[in-house]
Design a protein around this motif. Sequence first.
Motif, PDB file in Angstrom:
ATOM      1  N   PRO A  47       1.233  -1.076  -0.281  1.00 13.81           N
ATOM      2  CA  PRO A  47       0.037   0.026   0.033  1.00 13.81           C
ATOM      3  C   PRO A  47       0.884   1.239   0.521  1.00 13.81           C
ATOM      4  N   ALA A  48       0.393   2.048  -0.710  1.00 14.43           N
ATOM      5  CA  ALA A  48       1.096   3.639  -0.834  1.00 14.43           C
ATOM      6  C   ALA A  48       1.127   3.976   0.762  1.00 14.43           C
ATOM      7  N   THR A  49       2.268   4.705   1.228  1.00 10.99           N
ATOM      8  CA  THR A  49       2.292   6.067   2.303  1.00 10.99           C
ATOM      9  C   THR A  49       2.291   7.424   2.310  1.00 10.99           C
ATOM     10  N   ALA A  50       1.814   8.045   2.340  1.00 11.21           N
ATOM     11  CA  ALA A  50       2.646   9.631   2.466  1.00 11.21           C
ATOM     12  C   ALA A  50       3.642   9.712   2.507  1.00 11.21           C
ATOM     13  N   GLN A  51       3.934  10.927   2.291  1.00  9.98           N
ATOM     14  CA  GLN A  51       5.223  11.424   2.415  1.00  9.98           C
ATOM     15  C   GLN A  51       4.791  13.051   3.838  1.00  9.98           C
ATOM     16  N   VAL A  52       5.825  12.543   5.023  1.00  7.86           N
ATOM     17  CA  VAL A  52       5.897  13.681   5.778  1.00  7.86           C
ATOM     18  C   VAL A  52       6.280  14.961   5.655  1.00  7.86           C
ATOM     19  N   ALA A  53       7.250  15.108   4.815  1.00  2.40           N
ATOM     20  CA  ALA A  53       7.414  15.660   4.383  1.00  2.40           C
ATOM     21  C   ALA A  53       7.855  15.843   3.288  1.00  2.40           C
ATOM     22  N   PRO A  54       7.615  17.155   2.056  1.00  5.93           N
ATOM     23  CA  PRO A  54       8.124  17.069   0.933  1.00  5.93           C
ATOM     24  C   PRO A  54      10.029  16.730   0.805  1.00  5.93           C
ATOM     25  N   LEU A  55      10.205  15.911  -0.237  1.00  8.14           N
ATOM     26  CA  LEU A  55      11.282  15.574  -0.594  1.00  8.14           C
ATOM     27  C   LEU A  55      11.640  16.004  -1.380  1.00  8.14           C
ATOM     28  N   SER A  56      10.833  16.785  -2.647  1.00  7.91           N
ATOM     29  CA  SER A  56      11.833  17.761  -3.422  1.00  7.91           C
ATOM     30  C   SER A  56      12.570  18.571  -3.643  1.00  7.91           C
ATOM     31  N   THR A  57      13.605  18.725  -4.309  1.00  4.52           N
ATOM     32  CA  THR A  57      14.859  19.914  -4.407  1.00  4.52           C
ATOM     33  C   THR A  57      14.565  20.516  -5.578  1.00  4.52           C
ATOM     34  N   THR A  58      13.433  19.948  -6.470  1.00  4.34           N
ATOM     35  CA  THR A  58      13.487  20.978  -7.412  1.00  4.34           C
ATOM     36  C   THR A  58      12.607  22.371  -6.489  1.00  4.34           C
ATOM     37  N   ILE A  59      12.676  23.147  -7.878  1.00  2.00           N
ATOM     38  CA  ILE A  59      12.026  25.127  -7.759  1.00  2.00           C
ATOM     39  C   ILE A  59      11.001  24.592  -8.737  1.00  2.00           C
ATOM     40  N   PRO A  60       9.834  24.831  -7.997  1.00  2.00           N
ATOM     41  CA  PRO A  60       8.331  25.074  -9.393  1.00  2.00           C
ATOM     42  C   PRO A  60       8.583  26.442 -10.304  1.00  2.00           C
ATOM     43  N   ARG A  61       8.402  26.288 -11.874  1.00  2.00           N
ATOM     44  CA  ARG A  61       8.783  26.981 -12.210  1.00  2.00           C
ATOM     45  C   ARG A  61       7.401  27.534 -12.461  1.00  2.00           C
ATOM     46  N   TYR A  62       7.660  28.555 -12.929  1.00  2.00           N
ATOM     47  CA  TYR A  62       6.340  29.350 -13.574  1.00  2.00           C
ATOM     48  C   TYR A  62       6.479  30.583 -15.002  1.00  2.00           C
ATOM     49  N   VAL A  63       5.185  30.629 -15.381  1.00  2.00           N
ATOM     50  CA  VAL A  63       5.570  31.523 -17.007  1.00  2.00           C
ATOM     51  C   VAL A  63       4.969  33.159 -16.046  1.00  2.00           C
ATOM     52  N   VAL A  64       5.627  33.811 -16.279  1.00  9.09           N
ATOM     53  CA  VAL A  64       5.372  35.017 -16.296  1.00  9.09           C
ATOM     54  C   VAL A  64       4.911  36.748 -17.460  1.00  9.09           C
ATOM     55  N   THR A  65       3.909  36.700 -17.444  1.00  5.70           N
ATOM     56  CA  THR A  65       3.482  37.388 -18.681  1.00  5.70           C
ATOM     57  C   THR A  65       4.907  38.235 -18.556  1.00  5.70           C
ATOM     58  N   ALA A  66       4.416  39.395 -19.904  1.00  2.00           N
ATOM     59  CA  ALA A  66       5.120  40.981 -19.170  1.00  2.00           C
ATOM     60  C   ALA A  66       4.451  41.702 -19.881  1.00  2.00           C
ATOM     61  N   GLU A  67       3.674  42.639 -19.720  1.00  2.00           N
ATOM     62  CA  GLU A  67       2.332  43.381 -20.849  1.00  2.00           C
ATOM     63  C   GLU A  67       3.093  44.973 -20.470  1.00  2.00           C
ATOM     64  N   PHE A  68       4.041  45.556 -21.828  1.00  2.00           N
ATOM     65  CA  PHE A  68       4.321  46.727 -21.358  1.00  2.00           C
ATOM     66  C   PHE A  68       3.418  47.606 -22.180  1.00  2.00           C
ATOM     67  N   GLY A  69       2.837  48.627 -21.343  1.00  2.00           N
ATOM     68  CA  GLY A  69       2.225  50.091 -21.366  1.00  2.00           C
ATOM     69  C   GLY A  69       0.916  49.806 -20.628  1.00  2.00           C
ATOM     70  N   ARG A  70       1.116  48.403 -19.544  1.00  2.64           N
ATOM     71  CA  ARG A  70      -0.229  47.984 -18.961  1.00  2.64           C
ATOM     72  C   ARG A  70      -0.148  48.424 -17.474  1.00  2.64           C
ATOM     73  N   ASP A  71      -0.600  48.959 -16.413  1.00  2.00           N
ATOM     74  CA  ASP A  71      -0.542  49.035 -15.127  1.00  2.00           C
ATOM     75  C   ASP A  71      -2.004  48.465 -14.714  1.00  2.00           C
ATOM     76  N   ARG A  72      -1.399  47.707 -13.603  1.00  2.00           N
ATOM     77  CA  ARG A  72      -3.002  46.664 -12.267  1.00  2.00           C
ATOM     78  C   ARG A  72      -2.737  47.218 -11.038  1.00  2.00           C
ATOM     79  N   GLY A  73      -3.730  47.979 -11.076  1.00  2.00           N
ATOM     80  CA  GLY A  73      -3.487  49.299  -9.872  1.00  2.00           C
ATOM     81  C   GLY A  73      -4.440  48.131  -8.746  1.00  2.00           C
ATOM     82  N   GLY A  74      -3.721  48.041  -7.206  1.00  2.00           N
ATOM     83  CA  GLY A  74      -4.258  48.110  -6.434  1.00  2.00           C
ATOM     84  C   GLY A  74      -3.852  46.074  -6.635  1.00  2.00           C
ATOM     85  N   SER A  75      -4.808  45.464  -5.108  1.00  2.00           N
ATOM     86  CA  SER A  75      -3.438  45.015  -4.622  1.00  2.00           C
ATOM     87  C   SER A  75      -1.957  44.142  -4.262  1.00  2.00           C
ATOM     88  N   ASP A  76      -1.457  45.094  -3.833  1.00  2.00           N
ATOM     89  CA  ASP A  76      -0.451  45.482  -3.858  1.00  2.00           C
ATOM     90  C   ASP A  76      -0.024  44.547  -2.188  1.00  2.00           C
TER      91      ASP A  76
END
Length: 137
Positions: A47-76
């Motif tokens: 049977p599978a057992t759950a991990q107590v602590a994360p063992l992964s050393t990889t860093i999750p990578r994200y895709v982040v957009t770049a919108e030139f001439g655009r402002d996102r006001g608020g939620s700072d």
Amino acid sequence: MKLKMVTAWQYAKKIFVFPRSIIFFGLALLLILGFSTSLNFIPLAQPATAQVAPLSTTIPRYVVTAEFGRDRGGSDYTHFPTSASASDCQQFCINDNRCSAYTYVRPGVQGTSAVCYLKSVAPASTPNSCCVSGVKL
């Protein structure tokens, strides 16, 4: 002429001469290989057992957009002066787990240095030539 039914083993015994040591070695090898193969499948039945602590050393990578001439006001949730590069602000957002979006304000608009705003949620984008904004996908 009479035909006899002969099994493969009987035929092989007549045609080839098998020393007893080769037969014993072959049978022993088959037993060892069969036993080791069956051992490899035993962990799949556990049977599978759950991990107590994360063992992964990889860093999750994200895709982040770049919108030139655009402002996102608020939620700072934080802002700070940064270098004269929007990619630095974008990199801060990538490395921060709380960041969902960012806005980079060019130098001279809100003072002498550029300012990076990190946002907890991605607000609506509005046109503004002072800024570069982006969203983490």
